[in-house]
Design a protein around this motif. Sequence first.
Motif, mmCIF file in Angstrom:
data_model
loop_
_atom_site.group_PDB
_atom_site.id
_atom_site.type_symbol
_atom_site.label_atom_id
_atom_site.label_comp_id
_atom_site.label_asym_id
_atom_site.label_seq_id
_atom_site.Cartn_x
_atom_site.Cartn_y
_atom_site.Cartn_z
ATOM 1 N N ALA A 1 0.847 -1.193 0.000
ATOM 2 C CA ALA A 1 0.000 0.000 0.000
ATOM 3 C C ALA A 1 0.884 1.245 0.000
ATOM 4 N N ILE A 2 1.916 1.222 0.842
ATOM 5 C CA ILE A 2 2.848 2.357 0.900
ATOM 6 C C ILE A 2 3.533 2.548 -0.455
ATOM 7 N N ALA A 3 3.977 1.445 -1.055
ATOM 8 C CA ALA A 3 4.670 1.522 -2.351
ATOM 9 C C ALA A 3 3.761 2.128 -3.425
ATOM 10 N N SER A 4 2.508 1.655 -3.482
ATOM 11 C CA SER A 4 1.577 2.160 -4.499
ATOM 12 C C SER A 4 1.338 3.643 -4.293
ATOM 13 N N LEU A 5 1.172 4.013 -3.044
ATOM 14 C CA LEU A 5 0.918 5.405 -2.709
ATOM 15 C C LEU A 5 2.098 6.283 -3.103
ATOM 16 N N GLN A 6 3.311 5.800 -2.839
ATOM 17 C CA GLN A 6 4.503 6.580 -3.166
ATOM 18 C C GLN A 6 4.627 6.782 -4.674
ATOM 19 N N VAL A 7 4.367 5.718 -5.439
ATOM 20 C CA VAL A 7 4.409 5.857 -6.899
ATOM 21 C C VAL A 7 3.404 6.930 -7.329
ATOM 22 N N GLY A 8 2.205 6.876 -6.754
ATOM 23 C CA GLY A 8 1.169 7.850 -7.092
ATOM 24 C C GLY A 8 1.566 9.271 -6.728
ATOM 25 N N LEU A 9 2.141 9.452 -5.550
ATOM 26 C CA LEU A 9 2.525 10.797 -5.105
ATOM 27 C C LEU A 9 3.675 11.345 -5.948
ATOM 28 N N GLY B 1 -0.986 5.462 -8.488
ATOM 29 C CA GLY B 1 0.079 4.503 -8.205
ATOM 30 C C GLY B 1 -0.263 3.107 -8.699
ATOM 31 N N LEU B 2 -1.502 2.665 -8.461
ATOM 32 C CA LEU B 2 -1.893 1.314 -8.876
ATOM 33 C C LEU B 2 -1.948 1.193 -10.393
ATOM 34 N N VAL B 3 -2.442 2.227 -11.064
ATOM 35 C CA VAL B 3 -2.501 2.197 -12.529
ATOM 36 C C VAL B 3 -1.077 2.151 -13.087
ATOM 37 N N ALA B 4 -0.172 2.943 -12.491
ATOM 38 C CA ALA B 4 1.229 2.917 -12.942
ATOM 39 C C ALA B 4 1.807 1.520 -12.776
ATOM 40 N N ARG B 5 1.540 0.901 -11.626
ATOM 41 C CA ARG B 5 2.071 -0.445 -11.392
ATOM 42 C C ARG B 5 1.463 -1.459 -12.356
ATOM 43 N N TYR B 6 0.196 -1.230 -12.734
ATOM 44 C CA TYR B 6 -0.449 -2.113 -13.717
ATOM 45 C C TYR B 6 0.326 -2.071 -15.037
ATOM 46 N N PHE B 7 0.694 -0.871 -15.455
ATOM 47 C CA PHE B 7 1.388 -0.739 -16.740
ATOM 48 C C PHE B 7 2.858 -1.158 -16.644
ATOM 49 N N LEU C 1 -2.515 -8.827 -11.898
ATOM 50 C CA LEU C 1 -3.825 -8.298 -11.492
ATOM 51 C C LEU C 1 -4.251 -8.760 -10.105
ATOM 52 N N VAL C 2 -3.934 -10.013 -9.776
ATOM 53 C CA VAL C 2 -4.338 -10.540 -8.463
ATOM 54 C C VAL C 2 -3.692 -9.702 -7.355
ATOM 55 N N SER C 3 -2.393 -9.409 -7.512
ATOM 56 C CA SER C 3 -1.697 -8.586 -6.522
ATOM 57 C C SER C 3 -2.333 -7.202 -6.440
ATOM 58 N N LEU C 4 -2.581 -6.583 -7.600
ATOM 59 C CA LEU C 4 -3.157 -5.233 -7.609
ATOM 60 C C LEU C 4 -4.498 -5.204 -6.881
ATOM 61 N N ARG C 5 -5.315 -6.244 -7.114
ATOM 62 C CA ARG C 5 -6.623 -6.317 -6.440
ATOM 63 C C ARG C 5 -6.433 -6.432 -4.930
ATOM 64 N N ASN C 6 -5.416 -7.206 -4.523
ATOM 65 C CA ASN C 6 -5.136 -7.339 -3.088
ATOM 66 C C ASN C 6 -4.689 -6.021 -2.477
ATOM 67 N N TYR C 7 -3.785 -5.315 -3.178
ATOM 68 C CA TYR C 7 -3.294 -4.033 -2.660
ATOM 69 C C TYR C 7 -4.465 -3.075 -2.476
ATOM 70 N N TRP C 8 -5.313 -3.016 -3.518
ATOM 71 C CA TRP C 8 -6.460 -2.114 -3.442
ATOM 72 C C TRP C 8 -7.374 -2.501 -2.277
ATOM 73 N N ALA C 9 -7.660 -3.797 -2.151
ATOM 74 C CA ALA C 9 -8.574 -4.261 -1.099
ATOM 75 C C ALA C 9 -8.051 -3.846 0.267
ATOM 76 N N CYS C 10 -6.747 -3.997 0.471
ATOM 77 C CA CYS C 10 -6.138 -3.613 1.748
ATOM 78 C C CYS C 10 -6.293 -2.108 1.976
#
Lengths: 215, 215
Positions: free
Chosen positions: A156-164, B163-169, B174-183
């Motif tokens: 979650a922290i990693a995703s947020l940092q990429v976004g910021l 951040g999540l969209v960037a990580r997607y690209f 997808l399974v990991s991304l869904r988990n990160y978002w859910a958390c």
Amino acid sequence: MCSNSSANLTRRSIVRAAIVIIAQQGLDALTAGRLIEQASVSKGGLYHHFRTMAAVETEVLELLTQTVLQEVKSSEQPASTEAFFDLVEGQLFKCFSVDNLSIKALFGFLSASAHNKERQLIIRRFMDEIALIRLEQLKRVSPHLSHMELNAVVQAIASLQVGLVARYFLAEDLVSLRNYWACCRKTVVVMLEKCERRSRASLQQRAVGQLTNAE
Amino acid sequence: MCSNSSANLTRRSIVRAAIVIIAQQGLDALTAGRLIEQASVSKGGLYHHFRTMAAVETEVLELLTQTVLQEVKSSEQPASTEAFFDLVEGQLFKCFSVDNLSIKALFGFLSASAHNKERQLIIRRFMDEIALIRLEQLKRVSPHLSHMELNAVVQAIASLQVGLVARYFLAEDLVSLRNYWACCRKTVVVMLEKCERRSRASLQQRAVGQLTNAE
């Protein structure tokens, strides 16, 4: 020996010049002509070290990820959850420094990596290694959390940092970015504390259960 | 009239062709040559509509942000916090759909926008408008939160989504991304509930105080 080290010097100055160009003008501004000028090498010199411009880009990306990774690795083990978040925050805010050429250049690779498997691999390995370091750090200060919970927080922290960081390069103002981060940090800390309490309570319950069974 | 609408058709087909190229190969793959081929127009036809390739890119970026914004705008007002997060989640997961050319092309603009004030402005306006819609939606289902709290949540969600969209690209699975978002969703909901409880309690306290004063 002497010629070897001079060759290494040329190679390094080409890579450094490429980083400056990408950071200041973007990845698509990196042409052989600009690189020759910026690095003060001849065309022959450039192509002696790198057969293609793609090879320059790959070496730059490798170097950038290694540089950032070394910084993350070299930090001291935080002694508390608070210190862990201070560390993460300090490293995030370093990305927002105007003279941070490495992060600027690294951001230049983001969009272009969506269409390049080799670059995706380098960036993903880089993110995985950072996540692993964070996981170990967090585990020591929050020992009652499960691996899944620790990983969820780290990702979650990693995703947020990429976004910021992305929002920073889209010219979001720094005060707002600091506020967004502060809010998220508070949120994650609340969740972490909740998980810690629950884990501790369940451990205690199990211990009581074992004592009762023993009696 | 007829010639006018045929001109519009050509312009639209150029823009659509540009979106396909950017989505499939990246922004730096958008050259006049490729665009002429993809849109099946002549060189004269292309330059009749757009004086420069930069003009094509700007119009594409404007169209992409408007398209995504329309989608966000057209959704129904959620009736609960749960429904609000379902809506946000649905729109996020749409970004992860392989045939979502708009998001793919929009992502292509991300890195390149760091060096282009005009593009930064378009993307920031787009993000501001989305934040405003989310703010209104959240306000209705969490009426006790202050404007600052609502904004903090909305901006945290926005940063996380970027951040999540960037990580997607970057080819995150997808399974990991869904988990990160859910958390993250769970975390934000916990924080939101905490804020709601506190706001309600302080409102009640104030009401009690007023009653006591009246007595």
